[in-house]
Motif scaffolding. Structure first.
Motif, mmCIF file in Angstrom:
data_model
loop_
_atom_site.group_PDB
_atom_site.id
_atom_site.type_symbol
_atom_site.label_atom_id
_atom_site.label_comp_id
_atom_site.label_asym_id
_atom_site.label_seq_id
_atom_site.Cartn_x
_atom_site.Cartn_y
_atom_site.Cartn_z
ATOM 1 N N LEU A 1 -48.168 -58.340 -42.932
ATOM 2 C CA LEU A 1 -47.237 -57.224 -43.062
ATOM 3 C C LEU A 1 -45.764 -57.617 -43.019
ATOM 4 O O LEU A 1 -44.932 -56.910 -43.582
ATOM 5 C CB LEU A 1 -47.504 -56.183 -41.963
ATOM 6 C CG LEU A 1 -48.865 -55.471 -42.002
ATOM 7 C CD1 LEU A 1 -48.983 -54.503 -40.832
ATOM 8 C CD2 LEU A 1 -49.049 -54.732 -43.317
ATOM 9 N N ARG A 2 -45.436 -58.720 -42.363
ATOM 10 C CA ARG A 2 -44.012 -58.990 -42.113
ATOM 11 C C ARG A 2 -43.206 -59.222 -43.392
ATOM 12 O O ARG A 2 -41.990 -59.004 -43.403
ATOM 13 C CB ARG A 2 -43.848 -60.158 -41.155
ATOM 14 C CG ARG A 2 -44.375 -61.497 -41.623
ATOM 15 C CD ARG A 2 -43.966 -62.595 -40.635
ATOM 16 N NE ARG A 2 -44.542 -63.871 -40.973
ATOM 17 C CZ ARG A 2 -45.524 -64.451 -40.295
ATOM 18 N NH1 ARG A 2 -46.030 -63.848 -39.229
ATOM 19 N NH2 ARG A 2 -45.999 -65.622 -40.669
ATOM 20 N N THR A 3 -43.844 -59.647 -44.478
ATOM 21 C CA THR A 3 -43.104 -59.821 -45.729
ATOM 22 C C THR A 3 -43.134 -58.569 -46.600
ATOM 23 O O THR A 3 -42.453 -58.518 -47.622
ATOM 24 C CB THR A 3 -43.683 -60.996 -46.540
ATOM 25 O OG1 THR A 3 -45.064 -60.731 -46.839
ATOM 26 C CG2 THR A 3 -43.561 -62.300 -45.769
ATOM 27 N N LYS A 4 -43.900 -57.569 -46.189
ATOM 28 C CA LYS A 4 -44.040 -56.355 -46.999
ATOM 29 C C LYS A 4 -43.422 -55.117 -46.362
ATOM 30 O O LYS A 4 -43.281 -54.093 -47.039
ATOM 31 C CB LYS A 4 -45.529 -56.072 -47.268
ATOM 32 C CG LYS A 4 -46.225 -57.118 -48.116
ATOM 33 C CD LYS A 4 -47.700 -56.797 -48.241
ATOM 34 C CE LYS A 4 -48.432 -57.888 -49.019
ATOM 35 N NZ LYS A 4 -49.892 -57.676 -49.003
ATOM 36 N N VAL A 5 -43.093 -55.203 -45.084
ATOM 37 C CA VAL A 5 -42.584 -54.020 -44.392
ATOM 38 C C VAL A 5 -41.186 -54.296 -43.840
ATOM 39 O O VAL A 5 -40.997 -55.194 -43.033
ATOM 40 C CB VAL A 5 -43.515 -53.600 -43.234
ATOM 41 C CG1 VAL A 5 -42.976 -52.337 -42.562
ATOM 42 C CG2 VAL A 5 -44.934 -53.350 -43.742
ATOM 43 N N THR B 1 -35.153 -59.472 -46.828
ATOM 44 C CA THR B 1 -35.214 -59.673 -48.286
ATOM 45 C C THR B 1 -35.512 -58.364 -49.022
ATOM 46 O O THR B 1 -35.254 -58.262 -50.228
ATOM 47 C CB THR B 1 -36.316 -60.696 -48.641
ATOM 48 O OG1 THR B 1 -37.574 -60.241 -48.142
ATOM 49 C CG2 THR B 1 -35.982 -62.057 -48.060
ATOM 50 N N LEU B 2 -36.050 -57.366 -48.315
ATOM 51 C CA LEU B 2 -36.333 -56.072 -48.938
ATOM 52 C C LEU B 2 -35.154 -55.113 -48.836
ATOM 53 O O LEU B 2 -35.174 -54.035 -49.442
ATOM 54 C CB LEU B 2 -37.560 -55.421 -48.296
ATOM 55 C CG LEU B 2 -38.882 -56.182 -48.453
ATOM 56 C CD1 LEU B 2 -39.969 -55.559 -47.583
ATOM 57 C CD2 LEU B 2 -39.311 -56.195 -49.919
ATOM 58 N N SER C 1 -48.264 -53.290 -51.298
ATOM 59 C CA SER C 1 -46.906 -53.148 -51.807
ATOM 60 C C SER C 1 -45.954 -52.930 -50.638
ATOM 61 O O SER C 1 -46.366 -52.485 -49.575
ATOM 62 C CB SER C 1 -46.803 -51.955 -52.777
ATOM 63 O OG SER C 1 -47.600 -52.146 -53.923
ATOM 64 N N PRO C 2 -44.667 -53.231 -50.822
ATOM 65 C CA PRO C 2 -43.703 -53.079 -49.724
ATOM 66 C C PRO C 2 -43.563 -51.632 -49.262
ATOM 67 O O PRO C 2 -43.792 -50.689 -50.013
ATOM 68 C CB PRO C 2 -42.389 -53.579 -50.337
ATOM 69 C CG PRO C 2 -42.805 -54.464 -51.460
ATOM 70 C CD PRO C 2 -44.053 -53.847 -52.011
ATOM 71 N N ARG C 3 -43.175 -51.496 -48.004
ATOM 72 C CA ARG C 3 -42.898 -50.191 -47.418
ATOM 73 C C ARG C 3 -41.651 -50.303 -46.534
ATOM 74 O O ARG C 3 -41.283 -51.387 -46.084
ATOM 75 C CB ARG C 3 -44.069 -49.705 -46.549
ATOM 76 C CG ARG C 3 -45.365 -49.479 -47.296
ATOM 77 C CD ARG C 3 -45.292 -48.291 -48.240
ATOM 78 N NE ARG C 3 -46.612 -47.878 -48.686
ATOM 79 C CZ ARG C 3 -47.290 -48.426 -49.697
ATOM 80 N NH1 ARG C 3 -46.735 -49.445 -50.355
ATOM 81 N NH2 ARG C 3 -48.475 -47.980 -50.030
ATOM 82 N N LEU C 4 -41.052 -49.159 -46.270
ATOM 83 C CA LEU C 4 -39.885 -49.076 -45.404
ATOM 84 C C LEU C 4 -40.220 -48.188 -44.215
ATOM 85 O O LEU C 4 -40.686 -47.059 -44.385
ATOM 86 C CB LEU C 4 -38.699 -48.487 -46.177
ATOM 87 C CG LEU C 4 -37.429 -48.174 -45.378
ATOM 88 C CD1 LEU C 4 -36.839 -49.445 -44.778
ATOM 89 C CD2 LEU C 4 -36.397 -47.472 -46.276
ATOM 90 N N VAL C 5 -39.994 -48.694 -43.009
ATOM 91 C CA VAL C 5 -40.202 -47.922 -41.783
ATOM 92 C C VAL C 5 -38.852 -47.762 -41.101
ATOM 93 O O VAL C 5 -38.186 -48.752 -40.796
ATOM 94 C CB VAL C 5 -41.210 -48.614 -40.841
ATOM 95 C CG1 VAL C 5 -41.308 -47.847 -39.516
ATOM 96 C CG2 VAL C 5 -42.583 -48.705 -41.500
#
Length: 322
Positions: free
Chosen positions: A207-211, A315-316, A163-167
């Motif tokens: 990871l690049r599309t989820k983070v 996109t996130l 699932s997506p994450r934010l750093v």
């Protein structure tokens, strides 16, 4: 009540708790213009009040480790978020821990706990000791910010991300380095250089599309600038000074990480894909247009210039109404 977890990540003395204190204090100041309210639990309120008093009573010249108290045990900071005059609908759970857990003398159990914090958190805020990164050509960056160890933690925690994450990379004590366009650009360059291995990891195909990765400089005091490094018994002591004798506590942009967090959550709420980790978003915002509007209004204040930059995951984090 729905809950979202956030990890305050960083070694000892980088300013995780001070960052959290400034975030809450400024969030209260800025959120007043919207229909949102944030309420800390009693224990969180007491701890943050004590840290706020320390930040407001800094001497004219000081060394952070000698003046500011450090976190001695793991602790949760709990905030309830919702519409004004209504029952809160989201629990924001910040996970803070002693920075000494990163050190070799700390137990394996403590190091594994940090990894689990990262794994279970929707967002990770990495507090960066900016003078350690910038001064003496970054001589003390690895020792103080421990960026290689942080990269290793992400390798393990994000190994099977579904699932997506934010750093959020949050340079603190950065007042000196935001004085001009040139110094700000140099700060961003050094962040990209100093955290190159972590940023490269987060760019891999899985990871690049989820983070989503963003840089949000936070001036936790606002009227304090780095002064000099004093070597005592072979160890660096970073000394800071107030901009004037009567300079008051005046943090800048410390609410920005929370704006980005809410923008991230709102964007995922509007996403048609099913992310198991964020199923709660359907219920949290799905039936309350007033709450959704208030969250959008606050989240729309995310800065994108002056040192603030989206490194990955547009996109996130793009405009939720676009």
């Amino acid at each position: 009540m729905h809950e979202v977890k956030i990890t305050m990540l960083g070694p000892s003395g980088v300013g995780k708790t001070s960052l959290l204190t400034a975030m809450y204090e400024q969030f209260e100041s800025n959120i007043g213009r919207t229909n949102l309210q944030i309420i800390p639990d009693l224990e969180s309120s007491a701890i943050l009040q004590e840290r706020l008093a320390e930040l407001k009573s800094l001497p004219d010249s000081f060394e952070t480790k000698g003046w500011m108290s450090s976190t001695e045990n793991y602790r949760s900071f709990l905030f309830e978020l919702g519409k004004k005059g209504s029952k809160p609908s989201l629990n924001i759970h910040f996970q803070d821990y002693p920075g000494e857990w990163h050190e070799s003398k700390s137990s394996l159990e403590n190091k594994e706990m940090i990894e689990s914090f990262i794994k279970e958190s929707a967002a990770v805020i990495i507090a960066i000791d900016t003078p350690a990164l910038m001064e003496k050509n970054g001589q003390w960056h690895t020792k103080i910010n421990r960026e290689q160890q942080i990269t290793s933690l992400f390798k393990k925690a994000y190994g099977d991300l579904d699932s997506p994450r934010l750093v959020i990379l949050a340079p603190v004590r950065c007042e000196k380095y935001l004085q001009s366009a040139e110094s700000t650009a140099e700060l961003l360059r050094r962040i990209k250089e100093g955290y190159a291995k972590l940023l490269d990891l987060l760019k891999v195909e899985n990871l690049r599309t989820k983070v989503a990765v963003v840089v949000t400089p936070v001036q936790t005091v606002g009227t304090v600038v780095f002064s000099r490094i004093e070597m005592i018994d072979g160890k660096p002591h970073f000394v800071f000074r107030k901009t004037s004798h009567d300079a008051q506590y005046n943090p800048q942009d410390s609410e920005q990480p929370l704006r980005y967090l809410l923008r991230f959550l709102l964007r995922l709420h509007l996403d048609t894909r099913q992310w198991k980790f964020f199923n709660f978003l359907r219920d949290w915002l799905g039936l309350d247009n007033d709450l959704k509007r208030a969250v959008y209004e606050f989240a729309n204040g995310c800065k994108t210039t002056g040192g603030f930059v989206l490194l990955q995951g547009e996109t996130l984090l793009n405009n939720p109404k676009s």
